[in-house]
Write a protein that holds these residues in place. Sequence first.
Motif, mmCIF file in Angstrom:
data_model
loop_
_atom_site.group_PDB
_atom_site.id
_atom_site.type_symbol
_atom_site.label_atom_id
_atom_site.label_comp_id
_atom_site.label_asym_id
_atom_site.label_seq_id
_atom_site.Cartn_x
_atom_site.Cartn_y
_atom_site.Cartn_z
ATOM 1 N N ILE A 223 -98.199 61.249 26.540
ATOM 2 C CA ILE A 223 -99.197 60.358 25.961
ATOM 3 C C ILE A 223 -98.647 59.893 24.620
ATOM 4 C CG2 ILE A 223 -101.559 60.106 25.130
ATOM 5 C CD1 ILE A 223 -102.373 62.364 26.998
ATOM 6 N N ASN A 224 -98.543 58.576 24.482
ATOM 7 C CA ASN A 224 -97.966 58.031 23.252
ATOM 8 C C ASN A 224 -98.556 56.650 22.995
ATOM 9 O OD1 ASN A 224 -96.166 58.335 21.029
ATOM 10 N ND2 ASN A 224 -94.736 56.925 22.009
ATOM 11 N N ALA A 225 -98.107 56.036 21.914
ATOM 12 C CA ALA A 225 -98.617 54.727 21.513
ATOM 13 C C ALA A 225 -98.514 53.723 22.662
ATOM 14 C CB ALA A 225 -97.838 54.218 20.302
ATOM 15 N N MET A 226 -99.530 52.876 22.766
ATOM 16 C CA MET A 226 -99.599 51.877 23.826
ATOM 17 C C MET A 226 -98.303 51.080 23.933
ATOM 18 S SD MET A 226 -100.951 50.235 26.219
ATOM 19 C CE MET A 226 -102.352 51.337 26.214
ATOM 20 N N GLY A 227 -97.777 51.006 25.136
ATOM 21 C CA GLY A 227 -96.520 50.320 25.387
ATOM 22 C C GLY A 227 -95.409 51.262 25.797
ATOM 23 N N SER A 228 -95.595 52.568 25.582
ATOM 24 C CA SER A 228 -94.564 53.539 25.964
ATOM 25 C C SER A 228 -94.361 53.564 27.474
ATOM 26 C CB SER A 228 -94.946 54.935 25.470
ATOM 27 O OG SER A 228 -95.111 54.955 24.069
ATOM 28 N N ASN A 229 -95.455 53.448 28.226
ATOM 29 C CA ASN A 229 -95.370 53.517 29.681
ATOM 30 C C ASN A 229 -94.552 52.362 30.247
ATOM 31 O OD1 ASN A 229 -96.072 54.414 32.362
ATOM 32 N ND2 ASN A 229 -97.547 52.753 32.435
ATOM 33 N N GLN A 230 -94.832 51.137 29.800
ATOM 34 C CA GLN A 230 -94.067 50.011 30.330
ATOM 35 C C GLN A 230 -92.604 50.107 29.913
ATOM 36 O OE1 GLN A 230 -96.193 46.672 28.749
ATOM 37 N NE2 GLN A 230 -95.057 46.621 26.831
ATOM 38 N N MET A 231 -92.336 50.678 28.736
ATOM 39 C CA MET A 231 -90.965 50.868 28.289
ATOM 40 C C MET A 231 -90.233 51.847 29.213
ATOM 41 S SD MET A 231 -89.687 52.009 24.493
ATOM 42 C CE MET A 231 -90.364 50.552 23.711
ATOM 43 N N ALA A 232 -90.942 52.919 29.618
ATOM 44 C CA ALA A 232 -90.343 53.904 30.512
ATOM 45 C C ALA A 232 -90.079 53.318 31.896
ATOM 46 C CB ALA A 232 -91.259 55.123 30.625
ATOM 47 N N ILE A 233 -91.014 52.498 32.380
ATOM 48 C CA ILE A 233 -90.834 51.858 33.690
ATOM 49 C C ILE A 233 -89.607 50.957 33.688
ATOM 50 C CG2 ILE A 233 -91.853 50.193 35.288
ATOM 51 C CD1 ILE A 233 -94.608 51.323 34.489
ATOM 52 N N ILE A 234 -89.450 50.183 32.624
ATOM 53 C CA ILE A 234 -88.309 49.269 32.529
ATOM 54 C C ILE A 234 -87.006 50.048 32.370
ATOM 55 C CG2 ILE A 234 -87.273 47.445 31.117
ATOM 56 C CD1 ILE A 234 -90.189 46.564 30.468
ATOM 57 N N ALA A 235 -87.032 51.130 31.583
ATOM 58 C CA ALA A 235 -85.839 51.963 31.417
ATOM 59 C C ALA A 235 -85.414 52.574 32.748
ATOM 60 C CB ALA A 235 -86.111 53.059 30.386
ATOM 61 N N LYS A 236 -86.384 53.018 33.534
ATOM 62 C CA LYS A 236 -86.092 53.583 34.853
ATOM 63 C C LYS A 236 -85.450 52.541 35.752
ATOM 64 C CE LYS A 236 -86.781 57.042 37.865
ATOM 65 N NZ LYS A 236 -86.338 58.439 37.654
ATOM 66 N N ALA A 237 -85.997 51.334 35.747
ATOM 67 C CA ALA A 237 -85.458 50.256 36.580
ATOM 68 C C ALA A 237 -84.044 49.869 36.148
ATOM 69 C CB ALA A 237 -86.381 49.042 36.514
ATOM 70 N N ALA A 238 -83.767 49.979 34.841
ATOM 71 C CA ALA A 238 -82.447 49.617 34.305
ATOM 72 C C ALA A 238 -81.490 50.801 34.285
ATOM 73 C CB ALA A 238 -82.602 49.057 32.891
ATOM 74 N N ASN A 239 -81.942 51.952 34.783
ATOM 75 C CA ASN A 239 -81.116 53.174 34.830
ATOM 76 C C ASN A 239 -80.671 53.614 33.432
ATOM 77 O OD1 ASN A 239 -79.967 55.290 36.292
ATOM 78 N ND2 ASN A 239 -77.973 54.260 36.419
ATOM 79 N N PRO A 324 -106.718 49.729 24.609
ATOM 80 C CA PRO A 324 -106.422 51.150 24.387
ATOM 81 C C PRO A 324 -105.372 51.363 23.305
ATOM 82 C CG PRO A 324 -105.373 50.367 26.399
ATOM 83 C CD PRO A 324 -106.224 49.241 25.902
ATOM 84 N N GLU A 325 -105.454 52.514 22.638
ATOM 85 C CA GLU A 325 -104.492 52.857 21.581
ATOM 86 C C GLU A 325 -103.258 53.556 22.150
ATOM 87 O OE1 GLU A 325 -106.305 55.130 18.462
ATOM 88 O OE2 GLU A 325 -108.121 53.923 18.444
ATOM 89 N N VAL A 326 -103.440 54.293 23.225
ATOM 90 C CA VAL A 326 -102.346 55.088 23.794
ATOM 91 C C VAL A 326 -102.296 54.862 25.305
ATOM 92 C CG1 VAL A 326 -102.462 56.858 22.006
ATOM 93 C CG2 VAL A 326 -103.845 57.109 24.082
ATOM 94 N N ASP A 327 -101.154 55.216 25.892
ATOM 95 C CA ASP A 327 -101.060 55.190 27.344
ATOM 96 C C ASP A 327 -100.342 56.432 27.842
ATOM 97 O OD1 ASP A 327 -98.330 54.701 26.957
ATOM 98 O OD2 ASP A 327 -98.465 52.572 27.415
ATOM 99 N N TYR A 328 -100.369 56.608 29.165
ATOM 100 C CA TYR A 328 -99.803 57.789 29.814
ATOM 101 C C TYR A 328 -98.549 57.396 30.578
ATOM 102 C CZ TYR A 328 -99.291 61.419 33.396
ATOM 103 O OH TYR A 328 -98.790 62.395 34.233
ATOM 104 N N THR A 329 -97.459 58.144 30.348
ATOM 105 C CA THR A 329 -96.204 57.928 31.051
ATOM 106 C C THR A 329 -95.980 59.066 32.035
ATOM 107 O OG1 THR A 329 -95.256 56.797 29.121
ATOM 108 C CG2 THR A 329 -93.720 57.609 30.781
ATOM 109 N N ARG A 330 -95.784 58.748 33.291
ATOM 110 C CA ARG A 330 -95.617 59.755 34.339
ATOM 111 C C ARG A 330 -94.349 60.578 34.112
ATOM 112 N NH1 ARG A 330 -95.625 55.244 37.665
ATOM 113 N NH2 ARG A 330 -93.604 55.996 38.439
ATOM 114 N N PRO A 331 -94.334 61.837 34.561
ATOM 115 C CA PRO A 331 -93.154 62.683 34.344
ATOM 116 C C PRO A 331 -91.894 62.192 35.054
ATOM 117 C CG PRO A 331 -94.771 63.777 35.770
ATOM 118 C CD PRO A 331 -95.448 62.582 35.175
#
Length: 359
Positions: A223-239, A324-331
């Motif tokens: 759980i972190n500042a809003m936008g962390s989840n989309q950043m993680a999704i893009i990082a995963k897609a970009a390896n 929202p202030e924060v979002d959830y990033t899946r493990p």
Amino acid sequence: MTLSAIAQEPIVEEPSSSDPFDIYSAYRRILSNENVAVPLAAILALSELVEKSRAGTMFELVEDLNKGAEALRQRSSNPIGINAGSELFIAFVTLFPHESESFVDLKTELVKQGRRYAQEALTYRDKIAALTLGFIKDDSVILTHSYSRVVMQALLLAHQRKRISVYVTEARPGGLGIRTCDALTAVGIPCTVVLDSAVAYVMDKVDIVLVGSEAVVESGGLINAMGSNQMAIIAKAANKPFYAVAESYKFHRLFPLSQYDLPTHTADILAFPRSSKRPAASVPRPSVALMKSIPTPALSRTSSTFMSELPGSTMTPEQRKRNPEVDYTRPDLISLVFSDVGILTPEGVSQYLVGMFAG
């Protein structure tokens, strides 16, 4: 003042015994120290509550602590850090060995232990920065998000040993990424602010993503500042590796399955404004004269400059409240979690939490 210097000074002033105890006021006073994170402020406020409590049994004391934690939650729009610190301290009180001669002595010892833990916890960021250093190569380009004290500590240490460059998202609407950029630039780290909407655009240029956390939950997610989840999704897609840094007092026994399971989510978040009672046909359309009054951008002006001149180009306070202030990033999107208890996989976080609260 450095963390080591702060650790040698009292984090909080001794509360006056003559004043009625207001746990929220104590919490806000403690949190005014910029180096104290929300969970630590909750722990220290609850420690003061123990000192003030008239409880004569452990059952009564735990009841007072639960009421105090609830009072803090009720007055916070984002109680996640408060929950993490409160549950850690209450579990500690419950499991603390009762070897004191009297219950008064036991309470005194609990207060000492709580404050001692908070002082020691100020050194955790140094430990995490040292662990992170081994995963930052020379000439690395790092993408980070918003502002995080532990991320800053890691980047400053890396700058002392290696050559690094940093992209940081602006993190609207608060814009804390600007604060990160200013702090990094001041010490000579090349840094560029990136639009939140440009994360995918910049991802091919970065080597690693490094973010802080408000809490690491039982699933191993973040759980972190809003936008962390989309950043993680893009990082995963970009390896690209997505690393999280978190002090162990931010480990939280919460198991969200989606964004809407977070305690910060309310019915007002992402709600549509109430529609007018007037029939749709009676709603006036913009006049031709009004449309012509909006200036046409000159070729020499950027689209961002043009948009900033348009009325309503920034969010109103009411619009901000609906976001929202924060979002959830899946493990499964997280590569590793760097903590003062070691370098953990998301699965390792789950195992650590089970052991920490099992006594």
